[in-house]
Design a protein around this motif. Structure first.
Motif, PDB file in Angstrom:
ATOM      1  N   MET A  82      13.346  -4.751 -29.326  1.00 37.67           N
ATOM      2  CA  MET A  82      13.008  -6.076 -28.812  1.00 37.67           C
ATOM      3  C   MET A  82      11.700  -6.056 -28.023  1.00 37.67           C
ATOM      4  N   TYR A  83      11.502  -5.047 -27.200  1.00 39.14           N
ATOM      5  CA  TYR A  83      10.273  -4.962 -26.417  1.00 39.14           C
ATOM      6  C   TYR A  83       9.059  -4.884 -27.345  1.00 39.14           C
ATOM      7  N   PRO A 329      10.982 -25.427 -15.078  1.00 37.76           N
ATOM      8  CA  PRO A 329      12.431 -25.654 -15.001  1.00 37.76           C
ATOM      9  C   PRO A 329      13.067 -25.908 -16.357  1.00 37.76           C
ATOM     10  N   ARG A 330      12.229 -26.198 -17.373  1.00 35.35           N
ATOM     11  CA  ARG A 330      12.747 -26.414 -18.725  1.00 35.35           C
ATOM     12  C   ARG A 330      12.542 -25.201 -19.623  1.00 35.35           C
ATOM     13  N   GLY A 331      12.016 -24.100 -19.046  1.00 33.04           N
ATOM     14  CA  GLY A 331      11.720 -22.910 -19.827  1.00 33.04           C
ATOM     15  C   GLY A 331      12.943 -22.038 -20.077  1.00 33.04           C
ATOM     16  N   VAL A 332      12.726 -20.949 -20.811  1.00 33.85           N
ATOM     17  CA  VAL A 332      13.820 -20.068 -21.226  1.00 33.85           C
ATOM     18  C   VAL A 332      14.526 -19.450 -20.033  1.00 33.85           C
ATOM     19  N   ILE A 333      13.773 -18.942 -19.062  1.00 29.84           N
ATOM     20  CA  ILE A 333      14.394 -18.248 -17.932  1.00 29.84           C
ATOM     21  C   ILE A 333      15.316 -19.189 -17.166  1.00 29.84           C
ATOM     22  N   ALA A 371       9.246  -2.834 -13.830  1.00 30.92           N
ATOM     23  CA  ALA A 371       9.157  -2.635 -15.275  1.00 30.92           C
ATOM     24  C   ALA A 371       9.986  -1.426 -15.692  1.00 30.92           C
ATOM     25  N   LEU A 372       9.904  -0.335 -14.928  1.00 26.59           N
ATOM     26  CA  LEU A 372      10.688   0.867 -15.230  1.00 26.59           C
ATOM     27  C   LEU A 372      12.183   0.614 -15.050  1.00 26.59           C
ATOM     28  N   TYR A 403      15.972 -11.233 -22.496  1.00 28.96           N
ATOM     29  CA  TYR A 403      15.504 -11.442 -21.130  1.00 28.96           C
ATOM     30  C   TYR A 403      14.938 -10.167 -20.522  1.00 28.96           C
ATOM     31  N   MET A 404      15.628  -9.043 -20.663  1.00 25.75           N
ATOM     32  CA  MET A 404      15.152  -7.806 -20.039  1.00 25.75           C
ATOM     33  C   MET A 404      13.893  -7.283 -20.706  1.00 25.75           C
ATOM     34  N   ALA A 405      13.818  -7.346 -22.036  1.00 25.66           N
ATOM     35  CA  ALA A 405      12.605  -6.905 -22.723  1.00 25.66           C
ATOM     36  C   ALA A 405      11.413  -7.777 -22.341  1.00 25.66           C
ATOM     37  N   GLY A 406      11.645  -9.089 -22.246  1.00 20.30           N
ATOM     38  CA  GLY A 406      10.571  -9.987 -21.849  1.00 20.30           C
ATOM     39  C   GLY A 406      10.091  -9.727 -20.437  1.00 20.30           C
TER      40      GLY A 406
END
Length: 439
Positions: A82-83, A329-333, A371-372, A403-406
């Motif tokens: 995914m990353y 506020p309308r985004g993916v996160i 990131a790590l 979410y984590m890869a992003g």
């Protein structure tokens, strides 16, 4: 591209539309339910559109939200890391890929079929709709905050154990040169556990914790800081969280470790904790949930809970600059991960802390460490994928994978940062700090 534009009377297949959007040389293999293909067969990243519903989602929201809906609901599959996929799309498609003109968009819409723009497909259940939150009151009202925390943190304690590892710590760890290499990711739990211990130790030393001090940890999660303070320093530590599942898990762990005389975690709003009761306060990953309009009242409330000369360590994700646009506020996160989440610039947070009565003594940016940390969590999810899916379902597991890869990419590219800011409650005289930092 001209070859495609000349086909006025033919319906383009999905692979041709994909090429129209990203260009014929994108390093991504694309396949679709209509049998069409595009891109190099040996590409590291392979995207497969499984059903027409994916096209509906993308037609309704031709952006990251539409892609997320299609992926989370299983109408788009991804083969490969995914990353790597997100990095490739970030570096190639969004940076180098061709622009799509209005003429192209008209042709694409005509080829896909206008029905895709008319027929609405409900978002997957993992998405928090803005209307649902609005029905609970104003943003960051108590009821709405409780629901936002419940959405993210009450997923499943068993799921979090699979992802976070034994420390059950869902905040940025602190790595050193020996375990801070990406080569260590996925090679057992020791590097991540050591780094999480090091994070708690760094915070404890910045706070100057000592035996019998009273520590308040707001937004305490599963009680990691509370237990560290009690076990390693003999401090009397109270943690508060809006997640009932976290509080129950932490209370059991505290009892198992024989720390009940010193450590406690309550299912409680930090605003209900008595004032003037604590020597030290740690806020680790809570400020992101407070909201820009509430920062002044937040830090004023924490200041009121400290004795004069008491210290606050604020640890939170930040925007790189104060003048950057806040999270959509309308985004993916906000829709899938942190409802009502907001990030501020480090300078803004420091200013509000200062205005609330704190003398700023130290600031540190740990974005590479986050990131790590996220890489380790992602490796844990990958290793325990089948168990994770069995625990929370495929849709939720996919949300976390994405979410984590992003977020790894976000911290690496300096889209987001992680700051620790240390403040002392002013009493008009002594700073209550050593001449040079001893942490």
């Amino acid at each position: 591209m001209g070859r495609i534009l000349e086909r006025k009377d033919e319906i383009m297949r999905l692979a041709e539309i994909f090429e129209r959007v990203v260009g014929p040389d994108a390093p991504i293999r694309f396949t679709a339910y209509d049998g069409s293909t595009s891109g190099a067969p040996d590409s590291e990243v392979k995207i497969h559109v499984r059903t027409p519903a994916a096209v509906n989602y993308l037609a309704q929201s031709p952006n990251a939200v539409g892609l997320t809906r299609a992926y989370v609901s299983g109408h788009i599959d991804l083969e490969g890391d995914m990353y790597t996929a997100l990095r490739t799309m970030s570096e190639f498609i969004f940076s180098e890929g061709p622009d799509v003109s209005l003429k192209d968009m008209w042709s694409i819409a005509r080829s896909v079929g206008w029905v895709k723009f008319v027929n609405r497909v409900a978002p997957p259940p993992q998405e928090v709709r803005p209307g649902r939150l609005a029905s609970l009151g104003w943003r960051h009202s108590r009821q709405r905050d409780a629901e936002a925390i419940h959405h993210h943190y009450d997923v499943s304690n068993a799921f979090y154990e699979l992802v976070l590892g034994p420390s059950m710590t869902y905040t940025c760890a602190v790595f050193d040169e020996s375990d801070g290499s990406t080569d260590q990711v996925g090679r057992g739990e020791s590097a991540l556990e050591s780094a999480q211990f090091r994070k708690y130790e760094l915070i404890a030393r910045k706070l100057g914790l000592s035996k019998d001090m009273r520590l308040l940890d707001v937004g305490c999660g599963w009680g990691g800081m509370v237990m560290h303070a009690a076990k390693e320093y003999g401090a009397k530590a109270l943690g508060v969280t809006l997640s009932k599942e976290q509080a129950e898990w932490a209370s059991k762990r505290i009892a198992q470790q024989g720390l009940s005389d010193l450590a406690e975690v309550r299912h409680m709003d930090y605003r209900d904790v008595p004032d003037g009761s604590f020597d030290r306060i740690s806020s680790i990953g809570l400020t992101e949930h407070v909201g820009a309009q509430n920062l002044d009242s937040y830090f004023s409330a924490l200041n009121a809970k400290l004795v004069p000369g008491g210290r606050l360590l604020n640890h939170c994700i930040t925007r790189p600059r104060n003048d950057m646009r806040r999270m959509d506020p309308r985004g993916v996160i906000n829709r899938y991960v942190f409802p009502d989440g907001q990030l501020e610039g480090p300078g803004e947070i420091q200013t509000v802390m200062n205005d609330a009565g704190f003398e700023i003594r130290h600031q540190e940016n740990l974005r590479e460490h986050y990131a790590l940390t996220l890489r380790h969590w992602g490796a844990n999810l990958k290793e325990n994928w089948d168990e994770a899916v069995a625990e929370v379902g495929m849709g939720t597991a996919r949300v976390w994978q994405l979410y984590m890869a992003g977020c790894v990419l976000g911290f690496e590219k300096d889209v987001v940062q992680l700051h620790q800011i240390l403040g002392v409650k002013q009493d008009g005289t002594d700073s209550h700090m050593p001449l040079r930092p001893d942490f």
